[in-house]
Design an enzyme around this catalytic site. Structure first.
Site, PDB file in Angstrom:
ATOM      1  N   HIS A  29       0.838  -1.218   0.000  1.00  0.00           N
ATOM      2  CA  HIS A  29       0.000   0.000   0.000  1.00  0.00           C
ATOM      3  C   HIS A  29       0.867   1.260   0.000  1.00  0.00           C
ATOM      4  O   HIS A  29       0.579   2.230   0.689  1.00  0.00           O
ATOM      5  CB  HIS A  29      -0.932   0.054   1.220  1.00  0.00           C
ATOM      6  CG  HIS A  29      -1.836  -1.126   1.347  1.00  0.00           C
ATOM      7  ND1 HIS A  29      -3.008  -1.241   0.639  1.00  0.00           N
ATOM      8  CD2 HIS A  29      -1.740  -2.266   2.074  1.00  0.00           C
ATOM      9  CE1 HIS A  29      -3.590  -2.392   0.949  1.00  0.00           C
ATOM     10  NE2 HIS A  29      -2.839  -3.033   1.812  1.00  0.00           N
ATOM     11  N   TYR A 300       2.185  -5.455   9.850  1.00  0.00           N
ATOM     12  CA  TYR A 300       2.103  -3.999   9.686  1.00  0.00           C
ATOM     13  C   TYR A 300       2.993  -3.315  10.725  1.00  0.00           C
ATOM     14  O   TYR A 300       3.629  -2.305  10.439  1.00  0.00           O
ATOM     15  CB  TYR A 300       0.666  -3.497   9.854  1.00  0.00           C
ATOM     16  CG  TYR A 300      -0.270  -3.898   8.732  1.00  0.00           C
ATOM     17  CD1 TYR A 300       0.216  -4.377   7.516  1.00  0.00           C
ATOM     18  CD2 TYR A 300      -1.641  -3.782   8.876  1.00  0.00           C
ATOM     19  CE1 TYR A 300      -0.637  -4.746   6.500  1.00  0.00           C
ATOM     20  CE2 TYR A 300      -2.510  -4.148   7.850  1.00  0.00           C
ATOM     21  CZ  TYR A 300      -2.003  -4.626   6.672  1.00  0.00           C
ATOM     22  OH  TYR A 300      -2.863  -4.986   5.670  1.00  0.00           O
TER      23      TYR A 300
END
Length: 310
Positions: A29, A300
């Site tokens: 992303h 993450y």
């Protein structure tokens, strides 16, 4: 434990092997931009969960739109999977990160193999393309990947972030004031409708096409989405996000998200320094035992700490 840490680092390392390490950007992303908006729950939402975001008040929201690969320069016309993250920040209540993608499933149901998947996609230096034998071996070992490829083969490139559907993919558990716990999956439906990008739009799309489009739209009126919870039938998988639940399942509209503004291209926005956590949930919403959901939160965090240290 330590085994999990090693695996998370492997996933992040494999993502960097595939996409290259872009200093200061996310491992996945990477190409995205920030915005802001408001979430307002329907009266029915409170019957499903005591979550503070469901109390019917206007909840301020931090938005991040992005494309899924770890390529800061990914093409706005070629990428299929889009992402919408909404961080709901009620004044008196828990912050809630809703992480969604424009597809309703993940490509595999076990996190051990994510690194292998990224590695199978790494281009062969001789050909500049992934080695088909590596990918065939990978699919043979992980047959659920085929379902993802089949879904993607029929999936259009959505014309706009405002004209794509989004899904939180994993199952979550919702508990109401009576203590009733129900599993459900989030669906985000664009009020403008779902539309595929035309060939003309693809040809004309510049590097910041998607961001410029959202800027033009929000300058005129908020870009709106209706948020639903989808409930499973008996036997639907609760902990396997590589299988999506059919469209005929019961749904309940739980609110509307209005995106009121997005940053202009080139602006480093408020969301860029944040780490969004799919298990960052308010009282009244809990994660399922989906192993991919749990590993996403861990991976993450690894990627985030690495970005900060650069």
């Amino acid at each position: 434990g330590s085994e999990m840490c090693i695996r998370d680092r492997n996933i992040v390392n494999a993502a960097y092997e595939l996409f290259g390490e872009h200093k200061g950007y996310r491992a996945v992303h990477a190409k995205g931009f920030c915005g802001e908006g408001v979430f307002t729950a329907t009266p029915e939402a409170a019957g499903v969960s005591v979550a503070s975001v469901f109390d019917g008040s206007d909840v301020p929201v931090m938005i991040r739109y992005s494309l899924t690969p770890g390529l800061p320069m990914a093409s706005d016309s070629g990428e299929v999977v889009k992402s919408l993250v909404a961080r709901m920040q009620p004044e008196d209540g828990d912050t809630f990160d809703l992480l969604t993608l424009s597809v309703p499933l993940v490509f595999m149901n076990h996190p051990n193999d994510f690194g292998d998947f990224f590695r199978a996609l790494v281009p062969d230096p001789a050909t500049g393309a992934p080695d088909p034998k590596k990918m065939e071996a990978f699919v043979a070992a992980n047959p659920e990947v085929q379902g993802f490829f089949e879904y993607m083969a029929n999936e259009p490139v959505h014309a706009s972030y405002a004209e794509a559907p989004y899904y939180a993919i994993h199952t979550f558990w919702f508990t109401n004031a009576e203590g009733v716990r129900r599993p459900a999956r989030w669906q985000v439906k664009p009020v403008a409708g779902i539309r595929a990008m035309t060939d003309d739009e693809k040809a004309a799309a510049g590097d910041t096409y998607l961001q410029d489009d959202m800027g033009e739209r929000t300058a005129k009126a908020p870009v709106e989405y209706d948020l639903y919870l989808q409930f499973p039938n008996e036997g639907d998988p609760l902990n396997d996000a590589s299988q999506y639940w059919p469209d005929d399942r019961e749904t309940l509209k739980v609110g509307r998200l209005a995106v009121t503004a997005v940053d202009a291209a080139g602006v480093v926005g408020a969301c860029d320094a944040e780490m969004f956590d799919p298990t960052g949930l308010p009282d009244g919403i809990e994660p399922s035992d989906d192993p991919v959901l749990l590993i996403r939160a861990e991976a993450y965090a690894v990627s985030f700490s690495r970005r900060l240290s650069e």
